[in-house]
Design an enzyme around this catalytic site. Structure first.
Site, PDB file in Angstrom:
ATOM      1  N   THR A  81      30.287  46.238  39.625  1.00 16.89           N
ATOM      2  CA  THR A  81      29.440  46.540  38.469  1.00 16.89           C
ATOM      3  C   THR A  81      27.973  46.539  38.871  1.00 16.89           C
ATOM      4  O   THR A  81      27.212  47.423  38.482  1.00 16.89           O
ATOM      5  CB  THR A  81      29.679  45.514  37.347  1.00 16.89           C
ATOM      6  OG1 THR A  81      31.066  45.531  36.985  1.00 16.89           O
ATOM      7  CG2 THR A  81      28.829  45.841  36.132  1.00 16.89           C
ATOM      8  N   ALA A 239      27.659  34.899  37.751  1.00 18.90           N
ATOM      9  CA  ALA A 239      26.979  36.195  37.672  1.00 18.90           C
ATOM     10  C   ALA A 239      26.364  36.558  39.021  1.00 18.90           C
ATOM     11  O   ALA A 239      27.001  37.228  39.844  1.00 18.90           O
ATOM     12  CB  ALA A 239      25.924  36.170  36.567  1.00 18.90           C
ATOM     13  N   ARG A 240      25.148  36.117  39.280  1.00 18.52           N
ATOM     14  CA  ARG A 240      24.469  36.360  40.545  1.00 18.52           C
ATOM     15  C   ARG A 240      23.703  35.105  40.948  1.00 18.52           C
ATOM     16  O   ARG A 240      23.072  34.446  40.112  1.00 18.52           O
ATOM     17  CB  ARG A 240      23.502  37.547  40.438  1.00 18.52           C
ATOM     18  CG  ARG A 240      24.177  38.901  40.358  1.00 18.52           C
ATOM     19  CD  ARG A 240      24.858  39.268  41.674  1.00 18.52           C
ATOM     20  NE  ARG A 240      25.500  40.581  41.650  1.00 18.52           N
ATOM     21  CZ  ARG A 240      26.750  40.806  41.324  1.00 18.52           C
ATOM     22  NH1 ARG A 240      27.532  39.783  40.965  1.00 18.52           N
ATOM     23  NH2 ARG A 240      27.257  42.032  41.357  1.00 18.52           N
ATOM     24  N   ASP A 264      29.967  30.156  41.369  1.00 22.39           N
ATOM     25  CA  ASP A 264      30.804  31.083  42.139  1.00 22.39           C
ATOM     26  C   ASP A 264      29.953  32.031  42.963  1.00 22.39           C
ATOM     27  O   ASP A 264      30.490  32.845  43.709  1.00 22.39           O
ATOM     28  CB  ASP A 264      31.717  31.892  41.193  1.00 22.39           C
ATOM     29  CG  ASP A 264      32.699  32.766  41.951  1.00 22.39           C
ATOM     30  OD1 ASP A 264      33.460  32.216  42.776  1.00 22.39           O
ATOM     31  OD2 ASP A 264      32.699  33.998  41.736  1.00 22.39           O
ATOM     32  N   GLU A 269      24.810  35.481  50.404  1.00 20.81           N
ATOM     33  CA  GLU A 269      26.253  35.593  50.552  1.00 20.81           C
ATOM     34  C   GLU A 269      26.600  36.571  51.673  1.00 20.81           C
ATOM     35  O   GLU A 269      26.107  37.701  51.654  1.00 20.81           O
ATOM     36  CB  GLU A 269      26.888  36.065  49.239  1.00 20.81           C
ATOM     37  CG  GLU A 269      26.695  35.097  48.089  1.00 20.81           C
ATOM     38  CD  GLU A 269      27.250  35.609  46.773  1.00 20.81           C
ATOM     39  OE1 GLU A 269      27.334  34.839  45.824  1.00 20.81           O
ATOM     40  OE2 GLU A 269      27.600  36.819  46.699  1.00 20.81           O
ATOM     41  N   HIS A 290      32.589  33.236  45.574  1.00 21.07           N
ATOM     42  CA  HIS A 290      32.476  34.529  44.901  1.00 21.07           C
ATOM     43  C   HIS A 290      33.849  35.158  44.671  1.00 21.07           C
ATOM     44  O   HIS A 290      34.096  36.332  44.987  1.00 21.07           O
ATOM     45  CB  HIS A 290      31.575  35.483  45.692  1.00 21.07           C
ATOM     46  CG  HIS A 290      30.936  36.530  44.828  1.00 21.07           C
ATOM     47  ND1 HIS A 290      29.642  36.945  44.984  1.00 21.07           N
ATOM     48  CD2 HIS A 290      31.416  37.262  43.778  1.00 21.07           C
ATOM     49  CE1 HIS A 290      29.344  37.870  44.096  1.00 21.07           C
ATOM     50  NE2 HIS A 290      30.417  38.070  43.346  1.00 21.07           N
TER      51      HIS A 290
END
Length: 322
Positions: A81, A239-240, A264, A269, A290
């Site tokens: 997304t 989310a981020r 998460d 990352e 994640h």
């Protein structure tokens, strides 16, 4: 209708989506010639882009330089997304369409939000560790009550970002008997049922983030915001990573300024070796790699939606264009 000149396609990082457990037949059928890469190397990226009509990327970054030199490229399909790994403005200048996929992982993310929350509120990690240590076997009572437990019923949950994910989380929260409070989108959001963040934070027992990362909201939850929260409140971020100041969060957890956090996502990352947040051993911090989006069902929906994006573009009716 014309196939828009689509003959070849490349998946740049298939291994980030498929672990040999997906049915790729719809995707394979959408284009006649395919090139599959588990993870393309930076050295090969320019040549690969120059020779294809369609490229699929999950997290491989496509810059202005990449897109400007990709003379054949007509369509970029983001296997996600979020769109921050593709220079959207450069794609537009070079007449390259960019499509994403939304809502494919909603059930999985909702599950994960409440997994993190329940792990924290039931003190799951502490109690399972206690059983392994033999604490239960040595107890004079039939149960252990070493770690206080909390219920979700009657608690307030604040949701930042009320799209598909935020709405789905709210529905499950209400099923748990929680009160849902919504954050305003921005200063121009005057809807009476929405609260400014500084008004929301002192009221919530749980804060969960479901908004995209932008230059305007980077560091949305920092030291000042954490200081407004209840001492036993829980922060959930699926989310981020850039939405949360990780250093401020660790300090807030160490000082018990807030009750706990479930993450998460991280700012970097994958996190490098010795990443500070991962070095922090705190019982009130739960981190997963994640994976909130990554159920088998979600990943299958993702590749099927990418195939539909390609088919729609070929038919002259692009969908999910960003």
């Amino acid at each position: 209708m014309s196939d828009a000149g689509i003959q070849s396609a490349v998946f740049l990082d298939l291994d980030s989506v498929d672990r040999d457990d997906l049915d790729l037949s719809r995707l394979t059928a959408s284009v006649s010639q395919w090139e599959w890469h588990g993870l393309v190397s930076d050295d090969d990226l320019h040549d690969i882009l120059a020779g294809t009509d369609v490229v699929i990327t999950n997290k491989v970054v496509l810059t202005d330089e990449h897109l400007s030199r990709a003379d054949r490229l007509k369509l970029v399909c983001i296997a996600a997304t979020g769109t921050n790994n593709v220079d959207i403005e450069a794609a537009a200048r070079n007449k390259i369409a960019v499509c994403n996929v939304s809502a494919y992982a909603t059930p999985a993310v909702v599950h994960h939000v409440f997994t993190l929350l329940l792990v924290l509120t039931t003190r799951f990690n502490e109690y399972t560790a206690a059983v392994r240590r033999g604490d239960w076997s040595r107890s004079p009572f039939f149960c252990l009550l070493d770690y206080p437990l909390r219920e979700l019923a009657g608690k307030s949950i604040g949701i930042v970002g009320y799209g598909n994910l935020g709405r789905a989380v709210a529905k499950v929260a209400e099923a748990f008997g929680m009160h849902v409070l919504l954050a305003r989108r921005d200063t121009e959001d005057t809807r009476p049922e929405r609260l400014a963040l500084h008004e929301l934070l002192p009221q919530v027992d749980v804060l969960t983030l479901h908004c995209p990362l932008t230059e305007h909201n980077r560091g949305l939850i920092g030291a000042a915001e954490l200081a407004l929260m209840k001492h036993d409140a829980v922060l959930i971020n699926t989310a981020r990573g850039g939405l949360v100041d990780e250093y401020a969060l660790v300090e807030a957890l160490k000082s018990q300024q807030i009750g706990g956090a479930g993450l998460d996502v991280l700012e970097k990352e994958p996190p490098p070796s010795g990443y500070p947040v991962l070095k922090t051993e705190l019982p009130n911090l739960v981190i997963t790699p994640h994976t909130a989006w990554a159920s088998l069902e979600s990943r299958q929906r993702l590749v099927d939606e990418i195939a539909l994006n390609i088919d729609a573009f070929k038919a002259g009716r692009p969908r999910n264009v960003v």
